[in-house]
Write an enzyme that holds these catalytic residues in place. Sequence first.
Site, short mmCIF file in Angstrom:
data_model
loop_
_atom_site.label_atom_id
_atom_site.label_comp_id
_atom_site.label_asym_id
_atom_site.label_seq_id
_atom_site.Cartn_x
_atom_site.Cartn_y
_atom_site.Cartn_z
N CYS A 121 1.23 -0.75 0.14
CA CYS A 121 0.37 0.01 0.34
C CYS A 121 1.21 1.25 0.08
O CYS A 121 0.46 2.46 -0.73
CB CYS A 121 -0.99 -0.05 1.14
N LYS A 196 -6.67 -9.33 10.86
CA LYS A 196 -6.30 -7.76 11.13
C LYS A 196 -7.64 -7.02 10.34
O LYS A 196 -7.91 -7.58 9.44
CB LYS A 196 -4.97 -7.14 9.43
N ARG A 206 -2.20 6.47 7.63
CA ARG A 206 -2.29 6.57 5.92
C ARG A 206 -1.45 8.27 6.25
O ARG A 206 -0.98 8.51 4.48
CB ARG A 206 -4.18 6.60 5.57
N GLU A 234 -9.17 -17.16 10.47
CA GLU A 234 -7.35 -16.42 9.93
C GLU A 234 -6.23 -17.06 10.57
O GLU A 234 -5.35 -17.36 9.73
CB GLU A 234 -7.54 -15.42 9.78
N LYS A 249 -4.60 -7.12 15.06
CA LYS A 249 -4.81 -5.76 14.50
C LYS A 249 -5.72 -5.05 14.11
O LYS A 249 -6.59 -5.41 13.03
CB LYS A 249 -3.72 -5.15 13.34
#
Length: 324
Positions: A121, A196, A206, A234, A249
């Site tokens: 990202c 997450k 961000r 997961e 998270k």
Amino acid sequence: MFPDVRLRRLRKGKIRNLVRETTLSLDDLVQPIFVNETIESAIEISSMPGIYSFPLSEVVKEAKEIAELGIPAVILFGVPAFKDVEGSSSYGETDVIQEAVRRIKAELGDELVVITDICMCEYTSHGHCGIVDFGTKEILNDPTLDVLGKIAVSHAKAGADMVAPSGMMDGMVEAIRQALDMEGFENIPIMSYAAKFHSAFYGPFREAAESGYSFGDRSTYQMDPANSDEALREVTLDVAEGADIIMVKPALPYLDIIYRVKTEYAMPTAAYNVSGEYAMLKAAAANGWLDEKKAMYESLISIKRAGADIIITYFAKDAARMLK
């Protein structure tokens, strides 16, 4: 029964410390560092008072300060000078994180554990965590796995002690494990962002990582905050694929998930006390609504009490000074 049982007997002075069930230590902490290839001096992140983005020229100085405080590890996030749709600045030998790792390890060696975030990202022009089909606006899972493997290998070659995939792509741990092993890095551990969540608490990050997305959101690959059983699924998959440490998270809104994961798997468990958790406490303290040190300690001890062995937190340096 009262008056024979008086629990207040154990709350006086140092007796209180003797019976304390959970302790927070320096060895629990990991400090994030933002390394920005586009700046020449450290810049404070406006939404995260006290946290800075560092140019490559200053990253060793910051790492030394962290090590001198007794914090055992850092996790690195990079901001490259060049971004494209495929995140090609994420896996080059001389890209920002690879160079940061090389400099820190050259100066500090084994004095500091260097963990690297494995995601796209920060490096893509669209801000998503994988390869995008722009016709359908779909984030493509399987083509992304090859890139994640390349990133992990490049970080290991630079000297990273541990890699931490965070993109929530199905099969990412197995792809990275295979890529590392094929290149002779079978002893590099993987700390997977296994659970997450698609959270509102990532906003300040961000800004720091310049990783806002240009369309849609990340709900097609990050978990629904309403789901708990899915988090265990997961984790089960990531453990089977070779994860050495599993992470939840964010931390504070998901203490129940941390507890369930630690209870179910009894393996090294990390929690990320994320940017929004840090920012809201800092804002409340700045307005005089909370005692910052006490609120920080209470937050971190709650994460430890829930079952986390490792806490990644922007409060690591402050906590270290307090614990010392």
